[in-house]
Structure formats: C-alpha cells, structure tokens
Design an enzyme around this catalytic site. Structure first.
Site, PDB file in Angstrom:
ATOM      1  N   GLY B 207       0.817  -1.211   0.000  1.00  0.00           N
ATOM      2  CA  GLY B 207       0.000   0.000   0.000  1.00  0.00           C
ATOM      3  C   GLY B 207       0.849   1.259   0.000  1.00  0.00           C
ATOM      4  N   GLU B 208       0.596   2.147   0.952  1.00  0.00           N
ATOM      5  CA  GLU B 208       1.317   3.422   0.999  1.00  0.00           C
ATOM      6  C   GLU B 208       2.818   3.243   1.246  1.00  0.00           C
ATOM      7  OE1 GLU B 208       0.910   5.876   4.512  1.00  0.00           O
ATOM      8  OE2 GLU B 208       0.000   4.250   5.637  1.00  0.00           O
ATOM      9  N   GLY B 210       4.656   1.042  -0.478  1.00  0.00           N
ATOM     10  CA  GLY B 210       5.312   0.586  -1.683  1.00  0.00           C
ATOM     11  C   GLY B 210       5.150  -0.905  -1.945  1.00  0.00           C
ATOM     12  N   ASP B 238      -5.077  -3.448  -8.391  1.00  0.00           N
ATOM     13  CA  ASP B 238      -5.297  -3.929  -9.760  1.00  0.00           C
ATOM     14  C   ASP B 238      -4.567  -3.052 -10.776  1.00  0.00           C
ATOM     15  OD1 ASP B 238      -7.045  -6.036  -8.972  1.00  0.00           O
ATOM     16  OD2 ASP B 238      -8.641  -4.566  -8.693  1.00  0.00           O
TER      17      ASP B 238
END
Lengths: 308, 308
Positions: B207-208, B210, B238
């Site tokens: 996620g945030e 990487g 996706d």
C-alpha cells in the site's frame, strides 16, 4: 571534516524480545549515535551524564571508537539512567517496563571547550531544555543542527520542544510523532507543517518501511532493507540519526543531493543495529560489511528506465 | 509486442471515503488492470462477465482504450457483480458493505480464439478455479503468467488457490496476504516460502509503503509516491498489476532487471488511480502525465553514493 557534537543519554537498557532477554546492557541515544557516527572517523564529542555505577569499560569502549567523552559527566553518588522494555511479537510495538531517570533528572549539559565551535550538532532525544542548553553554549552558529525527539516531549513539554524545533535545520522523528506534532495524517502535509515550524529538512522514520526526507517540494524515500528477522529494534532510530549526522559531518556537503546519501547511510547502519541485542552489532561492525550493505541498498532501489 | 489476456471482474462499485460517496460506478479488477495496461498500447483482451444492466458506454470505454472485449460475456437476464465498501479515516482499512456476486456466481470464462496463444496472462482476483480454467484454455504455454489473489480465497478455497499458484511465474499479493498464505511474519521468509510453492517472482504490495519484488536471493523495493491525500484506494492494487503486466507485455523482456521497471510502472500508475473516485483518473490519464510522474519516482529513489 567537521566537528560533531552529540548530546543524548548514555544509559543502561534491559530488553526483552521474542528472541531473548538481556540484563542491564549498554544503551542510550548518545551511545548509539556515537557508535554510528564513529564509522566515519569524524571528530565527535558526546555530551551526557552517567552515575558512579557506570562501568569504566563502557566509557573506554566509546573512547576507543574515537569519541571524545570529556563532556560525559560522571556523578559519582548517582545512578545511571535506566530503561527497560519488552517488544511484542511484531517487533513494531513495545511496552516500557521501567524508566529510572536517576542522574538524568538534574542533567546540566556542558559542551567541552574544544567543541563549542563544532559545525554539526546532533541533539539526541532528551528534554528540549537540555537540547536548547547545548545550542546556547555554541560560540559559533553551527552549519547544521539535527534534532531527534519523541512523543513523550510532545505530551509534557510541547512549548519547550517547539522552541528548539525553531532553531534546527533537520528534524528526525517517526511517522506517528510527525502526525502527533502536526495533527495531520498525510506525511506530506505533516512535513510541510514542520517546515513551517523551522527545520528546512524533515526526516520521517517509518521503521521497517524506511525513511522519507523532505525539503521544500522535494522528497526522497530510502527503504529499510528487508530483513529475515529483526532481533532487537532498540537504538535503530538513534543509529539512523548517528549515521546521518556522521556522514554529513564527514562530507561537509549539506546539499539535498548529499543529504539523500546521508539518509542511505543512516538506513544502512540501522539495518545492522537490529541484528543483535543492544549495541553488540554496532560495536563489532567493520567497514567492509558496511560497504557490502551499501551495495545491497543500491541493488534494492536503483532502476534504469529510459525516459525520453 | 506480446498479446495480453486479462481475466477478472468487470463490475459496479459503490464507494464511501471521508471525501465523499459514489453511486454505482464502473469498477472491477479486469477494468482497472485493462485501463492500466492500455497505457502501453498492448494487444490486450479482457475475459469477464457482466449482466444486462451493464451500460454499453462502459463497454465502449474499454473498447476505445484498445481492449478487446469479445471475451466479456453479457448475460442479458443477469445482474452485474456489485461491491460496496466504506473506507476508514486512515484509508488503509475498509468495511465491505455489500458483495452481490450475481452473474459472477456461474462465470465460465471463455478466452477468445485469437488470444489463446497470448504470451502474457494476467489472472486478476477471482475464484482460483476460474483462473485455472483460463490457463487450461491457452494452446501455447504463456511466457509469463501473473496471478493476483486475496485473503478471501485463502479462507475458502486454499487447495484450489495453491493449484493455480503452482502454475504461475509471478504472484502479486499484499503483505497481510503473504503472511496468511505462509504463516510467516517476515516478508523475506514469506517470499521464500511462496517461491517454493511455484512462482519464481513474488511481488508483495504494501500500500502506501510501496511494493517489494523478490526473485531468488534478489530483492527490489519500489516505494509508493508520498501523496498529499489518497482520495479513493479502490483499484490501486489492480492498477499496479495492470501496469506491471502491461509493461512486461510491451517490452517482452522478462529479466529481473526489467521486472524492476515493471514494478516502477505499476507503482506510478497506482499513484494516479487513488487521486479520484473509481476509474475516473485512469480513464483520463495521458502519457505526458505518466512520463512526469516516472521522473518523480526517479527523483524519489535514486541516489549517487560512490562505492570504492
């Protein structure tokens, strides 16, 4: 090469992790910062305080690493600062089991005369008034002042902390602390607000997720090296700060581009720190190992996309 | 240039975030993957199913992006798959408010004849048996099969999932899913265990924080671009996978070095996806913007330490 003043605790730690447990061992912010900075053979002095119970061999260890300890006061009748903590299974959270301030309660830092003109000052995590006192003793405005702090001071000494923050060039804090300091969830927005408080450079440490360096509209992201296991995270943040400060003091180049390298050095050294209990890994670290791991950091992050 | 087969949902999403709320809008794994891959002008076909309630304009939108939709079955009397969710304030967690499988319940994927020899197959998040059926229809062994999945299938169809995992070259999952799949907390150890299940390449999305790419003893870390605000995370994973697959299909180079670039492209495109609700940002994305953001990614991560 620049002179480096390091202020912070020199302490006893007792640590429990899922991998084991230590008795009282060598710890403290100034210890970890100093050991990391010593990798760069800079002219560094530690400013701290210990009690009469502090072993001479620990002081010798710092001396032998080339750290001037004339600014480490020994209060013969006092006891050394002691911290004890237990890490949870995920290694990202911990409970503090004991904090005994002891000699730290009345600590009045004295910067050695020869270091009052140091170009780089690393203010390790301590009461903001102690950090300020060190800055007040400098007879020449340092080229670079780096501040490390923690949420504890935001809770109980926010005004004093903000006074110090105004006077520093770089602040290094973790993500949750950046959010607490600014009331902003987005780290980009938090960094901008911290810029407005004073520091031109903001380093946000995200533990296993690496570190971000902000300056004006520029941002640099150094990942943490993915490790098979983290044995003991104690001192990783201080080791990061020490690597950062040590590299800057050695190179004397305070540009944003060079500060990226300082962040990489900080991350590299921190990746060693967590491999063993306390200072053990840092005490025995050799330049060949550091060189090899820097190469790993390069392989980890560098890519080659042709942009036309 | 290689042909690319994309299997996944084409769906309606209804999304709530702290910034607002949507009615039923275009969503689905194959939609986001296709939109991301379309940035590379590859010869791509979507394999999916929708109901009679699915607007022709959404199908046209995919067509106009150059995606062959002859493999998107339209069940006239059925209803399109619908997902609804509400994101929490931190944008990292969400509650699912509704999941209506509808036509997806009896989905029997048909790969268009012209794409049965595709070199690259992107298996978007769907029941592992559907993913396997697509692989079974390929008349030539694809050069690269990429699998995306989620914890839901680990809970209810682990055996079927493991059968598919055996047959793919790359798996992309998030950190919690990697831990669930392997029972290992350390992502390094988890990746090694997943290698042993089949895939030579393991991409772990954080996620945030990487994404990590693992291959043998090599690891590459692509950070996520630090953003001022994440407006809607739906489809980011996706989009990452679509950028990754699209770039590989276009370049045809399946080396580890080039796969690093694929990860960077995936991260770059995902950083756009979260800026607006649903597909809005991806639909209107132009190559100039992508180029500029790739440059930002380079500035974000590249450093220049002299290693002697």
């Amino acid at each position: 090469m620049s002179k480096l003043v390091i202020v912070g605790t020199v302490a006893f730690d007792a640590i429990e992790t899922p991998f084991g447990k230590t008795d009282k061992i060598l710890g403290g912010a100034a210890t970890f910062i100093g050991l990391a900075a010593s990798q760069f053979h800079v002219d560094a002095a530690a400013v701290s305080v210990v009690g009469g119970d502090f072993p001479q061999e620990y002081l010798d260890l710092l001396s032998n690493k080339g750290i001037d300890i004339s600014g480490v006061e020994i209060v013969k009748k006092g006891k050394t600062f002691f911290w004890s903590g237990r890490y949870h299974n995920d290694m990202n959270t911990r409970d503090t089991l004991a904090t005994e301030l002891n000699v730290l309660a009345d600590f009045n830092p004295i910067v050695p005369v020869d270091y009052k003109d140091a170009e780089v000052v690393m203010l390790g995590n301590l009461h903001p008034n102690v950090q300020m006192s060190v800055l007040d003793q400098m007879i020449k405005k340092p080229k670079m002042v780096i501040l490390d702090t923690m949420n504890f001071w935001m809770d109980c000494a926010m005004d004093e902390l903000q006074n110090v923050i105004k006077k520093v060039n770089v602040i290094t804090i973790n993500d949750e602390e950046a959010r607490q300091l600014t009331g902003e969830y987005s780290l980009v927005v938090a960094a901008r607000k911290i810029h407005e408080m004073g520091p031109q450079y903001v380093v946000i440490k995200k533990g296993e997720h690496g570190a971000l360096l902000f300056h004006d509209d520029n941002v640099f992201y150094a990942p943490a090296l993915p490790l098979e296991e983290v044995f003991d995270p104690t001192g990783a943040g201080d080791t990061f700060a020490g690597g950062f400060a040590g590299y800057l003091a050695k190179s004397g180049d305070l540009s944003f581009e060079n500060m990226k390298n300082a962040v990489i050095y900080g991350s590299t050294l921190a990746s060693f720190c967590v491999e063993k209990f306390g200072t053990e890994r840092m005490v025995n670290l050799n330049p060949h190992e550091v060189h090899k791991r820097l190469q790993q950091f390069r392989d980890l992050t560098q890519f080659d996309i042709e942009l036309t």
